[in-house]
Scaffold this motif. Structure first.
Motif, PDB file in Angstrom:
ATOM      1  N   LEU A   1      45.393  69.495  -6.349  1.00  0.00           N
ATOM      2  CA  LEU A   1      44.240  69.154  -7.178  1.00  0.00           C
ATOM      3  C   LEU A   1      43.290  70.342  -7.304  1.00  0.00           C
ATOM      4  CD1 LEU A   1      43.447  65.577  -5.847  1.00  0.00           C
ATOM      5  CD2 LEU A   1      44.817  66.226  -7.802  1.00  0.00           C
ATOM      6  N   THR A   2      42.531  70.359  -8.383  1.00  0.00           N
ATOM      7  CA  THR A   2      41.558  71.414  -8.643  1.00  0.00           C
ATOM      8  C   THR A   2      40.285  71.215  -7.836  1.00  0.00           C
ATOM      9  OG1 THR A   2      42.397  71.508 -10.900  1.00  0.00           O
ATOM     10  CG2 THR A   2      40.303  72.594 -10.493  1.00  0.00           C
ATOM     11  N   VAL A   3      39.887  69.967  -7.613  1.00  0.00           N
ATOM     12  CA  VAL A   3      38.640  69.671  -6.898  1.00  0.00           C
ATOM     13  C   VAL A   3      38.892  69.592  -5.400  1.00  0.00           C
ATOM     14  CG1 VAL A   3      37.588  68.473  -8.849  1.00  0.00           C
ATOM     15  CG2 VAL A   3      38.909  67.173  -7.192  1.00  0.00           C
ATOM     16  N   LYS A   4      37.796  69.758  -4.646  1.00  0.00           N
ATOM     17  CA  LYS A   4      37.889  69.661  -3.190  1.00  0.00           C
ATOM     18  C   LYS A   4      36.729  68.806  -2.677  1.00  0.00           C
ATOM     19  CE  LYS A   4      35.555  74.110  -2.578  1.00  0.00           C
ATOM     20  NZ  LYS A   4      35.036  74.150  -3.892  1.00  0.00           N
ATOM     21  N   VAL A   5      36.818  68.391  -1.437  1.00  0.00           N
ATOM     22  CA  VAL A   5      35.768  67.589  -0.813  1.00  0.00           C
ATOM     23  C   VAL A   5      34.456  68.370  -0.861  1.00  0.00           C
ATOM     24  CG1 VAL A   5      34.985  66.539   1.336  1.00  0.00           C
ATOM     25  CG2 VAL A   5      37.378  66.365   0.675  1.00  0.00           C
ATOM     26  N   GLY A   6      33.386  67.696  -1.264  1.00  0.00           N
ATOM     27  CA  GLY A   6      32.072  68.314  -1.357  1.00  0.00           C
ATOM     28  C   GLY A   6      31.668  68.704  -2.766  1.00  0.00           C
ATOM     29  N   ASP A   7      32.637  68.816  -3.684  1.00  0.00           N
ATOM     30  CA  ASP A   7      32.316  69.148  -5.077  1.00  0.00           C
ATOM     31  C   ASP A   7      31.522  68.011  -5.717  1.00  0.00           C
ATOM     32  OD1 ASP A   7      33.651  71.581  -5.007  1.00  0.00           O
ATOM     33  OD2 ASP A   7      35.439  70.834  -6.039  1.00  0.00           O
ATOM     34  N   VAL A   8      30.555  68.372  -6.546  1.00  0.00           N
ATOM     35  CA  VAL A   8      29.834  67.386  -7.352  1.00  0.00           C
ATOM     36  C   VAL A   8      30.499  67.416  -8.724  1.00  0.00           C
ATOM     37  CG1 VAL A   8      27.633  66.754  -8.398  1.00  0.00           C
ATOM     38  CG2 VAL A   8      27.694  67.681  -6.079  1.00  0.00           C
ATOM     39  N   VAL A   9      30.965  66.260  -9.170  1.00  0.00           N
ATOM     40  CA  VAL A   9      31.738  66.187 -10.399  1.00  0.00           C
ATOM     41  C   VAL A   9      31.101  65.250 -11.411  1.00  0.00           C
ATOM     42  CG1 VAL A   9      33.935  66.742  -9.290  1.00  0.00           C
ATOM     43  CG2 VAL A   9      33.227  64.366  -9.438  1.00  0.00           C
ATOM     44  N   VAL A  10      31.452  65.476 -12.670  1.00  0.00           N
ATOM     45  CA  VAL A  10      31.067  64.598 -13.777  1.00  0.00           C
ATOM     46  C   VAL A  10      32.352  63.967 -14.278  1.00  0.00           C
ATOM     47  CG1 VAL A  10      30.033  64.505 -16.072  1.00  0.00           C
ATOM     48  CG2 VAL A  10      29.177  66.135 -14.388  1.00  0.00           C
ATOM     49  N   TYR A  11      32.334  62.644 -14.483  1.00  0.00           N
ATOM     50  CA  TYR A  11      33.540  61.927 -14.880  1.00  0.00           C
ATOM     51  C   TYR A  11      33.289  61.081 -16.114  1.00  0.00           C
ATOM     52  CZ  TYR A  11      31.119  58.636 -11.797  1.00  0.00           C
ATOM     53  OH  TYR A  11      30.171  57.856 -11.194  1.00  0.00           O
ATOM     54  N   ASP A  12      34.377  60.629 -16.737  1.00  0.00           N
ATOM     55  CA  ASP A  12      34.287  59.764 -17.910  1.00  0.00           C
ATOM     56  C   ASP A  12      33.474  58.518 -17.578  1.00  0.00           C
ATOM     57  OD1 ASP A  12      35.791  61.342 -19.652  1.00  0.00           O
ATOM     58  OD2 ASP A  12      37.680  60.427 -19.041  1.00  0.00           O
ATOM     59  N   LYS A  13      32.742  58.029 -18.543  1.00  0.00           N
ATOM     60  CA  LYS A  13      31.807  56.922 -18.337  1.00  0.00           C
ATOM     61  C   LYS A  13      32.453  55.652 -17.780  1.00  0.00           C
ATOM     62  CE  LYS A  13      27.775  55.050 -20.516  1.00  0.00           C
ATOM     63  NZ  LYS A  13      26.844  55.241 -21.605  1.00  0.00           N
ATOM     64  N   TYR A  14      33.605  55.267 -18.286  1.00  0.00           N
ATOM     65  CA  TYR A  14      34.208  54.012 -17.849  1.00  0.00           C
ATOM     66  C   TYR A  14      35.492  54.234 -17.052  1.00  0.00           C
ATOM     67  CZ  TYR A  14      30.773  52.142 -20.996  1.00  0.00           C
ATOM     68  OH  TYR A  14      29.581  51.838 -21.600  1.00  0.00           O
ATOM     69  N   ALA A  15      35.618  55.382 -16.424  1.00  0.00           N
ATOM     70  CA  ALA A  15      36.827  55.726 -15.676  1.00  0.00           C
ATOM     71  C   ALA A  15      36.784  55.173 -14.256  1.00  0.00           C
ATOM     72  CB  ALA A  15      36.972  57.246 -15.624  1.00  0.00           C
ATOM     73  N   GLY A  16      37.951  55.003 -13.681  1.00  0.00           N
ATOM     74  CA  GLY A  16      38.075  54.668 -12.273  1.00  0.00           C
ATOM     75  C   GLY A  16      37.852  53.217 -11.919  1.00  0.00           C
ATOM     76  N   SER A  17      38.010  52.957 -10.632  1.00  0.00           N
ATOM     77  CA  SER A  17      37.817  51.618 -10.074  1.00  0.00           C
ATOM     78  C   SER A  17      36.765  51.682  -8.985  1.00  0.00           C
ATOM     79  CB  SER A  17      39.117  51.100  -9.473  1.00  0.00           C
ATOM     80  OG  SER A  17      40.115  51.022 -10.451  1.00  0.00           O
ATOM     81  N   GLU A  18      35.762  50.805  -9.068  1.00  0.00           N
ATOM     82  CA  GLU A  18      34.725  50.764  -8.042  1.00  0.00           C
ATOM     83  C   GLU A  18      35.263  50.080  -6.802  1.00  0.00           C
ATOM     84  OE1 GLU A  18      30.960  49.191  -9.207  1.00  0.00           O
ATOM     85  OE2 GLU A  18      30.760  50.619 -10.864  1.00  0.00           O
ATOM     86  N   VAL A  19      34.928  50.651  -5.645  1.00  0.00           N
ATOM     87  CA  VAL A  19      35.360  50.120  -4.359  1.00  0.00           C
ATOM     88  C   VAL A  19      34.172  50.157  -3.410  1.00  0.00           C
ATOM     89  CG1 VAL A  19      36.881  50.520  -2.383  1.00  0.00           C
ATOM     90  CG2 VAL A  19      37.694  51.017  -4.682  1.00  0.00           C
ATOM     91  N   LYS A  20      33.968  49.085  -2.642  1.00  0.00           N
ATOM     92  CA  LYS A  20      32.957  49.083  -1.591  1.00  0.00           C
ATOM     93  C   LYS A  20      33.684  49.226  -0.261  1.00  0.00           C
ATOM     94  CE  LYS A  20      28.821  47.002  -3.206  1.00  0.00           C
ATOM     95  NZ  LYS A  20      27.738  46.115  -2.901  1.00  0.00           N
TER      96      LYS A  20
END
Length: 94
Positions: A56-75
């Motif tokens: 992957l290009t990103v690593k732990v600690g990076d602050v990223v910007v992502y697509d508005k409705y991307a991903g799954s929320e998890v608690k």
């Protein structure tokens, strides 16, 4: 801690301000969904059809910007996280 698989990334969501610059308090339904956060875990990477691992290009600690409705929320342990594919990340904030 959660460990993502493949090309997935776990991001801790940065909550938006509850108040505008003018001091107006926003209702929950008026707030925009956050689009940035800090990477807290990354998977090993994607695999090509030949089986080669693509890191992957990103690593732990990076602050990223992502697509508005991307991903799954998890608690997890009282914290809110977002599990995303690397392709859903748009930029790394520096």
């Amino acid at each position: 801690m959660l460990k993502p698989l493949g090309d997935r990334v776990i991001v801790q969501v940065v909550e938006e301000q509850e108040e505008t610059i003018g001091g107006i308090v926003l209702a929950n339904n008026a707030k925009e969904k956050p689009q940035s956060g800090q990477v807290v875990a990354v998977g090993a990477g994607a695999r090509t059809p030949e089986g080669k691992l693509l890191p992957l290009t990103v690593k732990v600690g990076d602050v990223v910007v992502y697509d508005k409705y991307a991903g799954s929320e998890v608690k997890y342990e009282g914290e809110k996280y977002l599990v995303l594919h690397e392709k859903d990340l748009m930029a790394i904030a520096e």
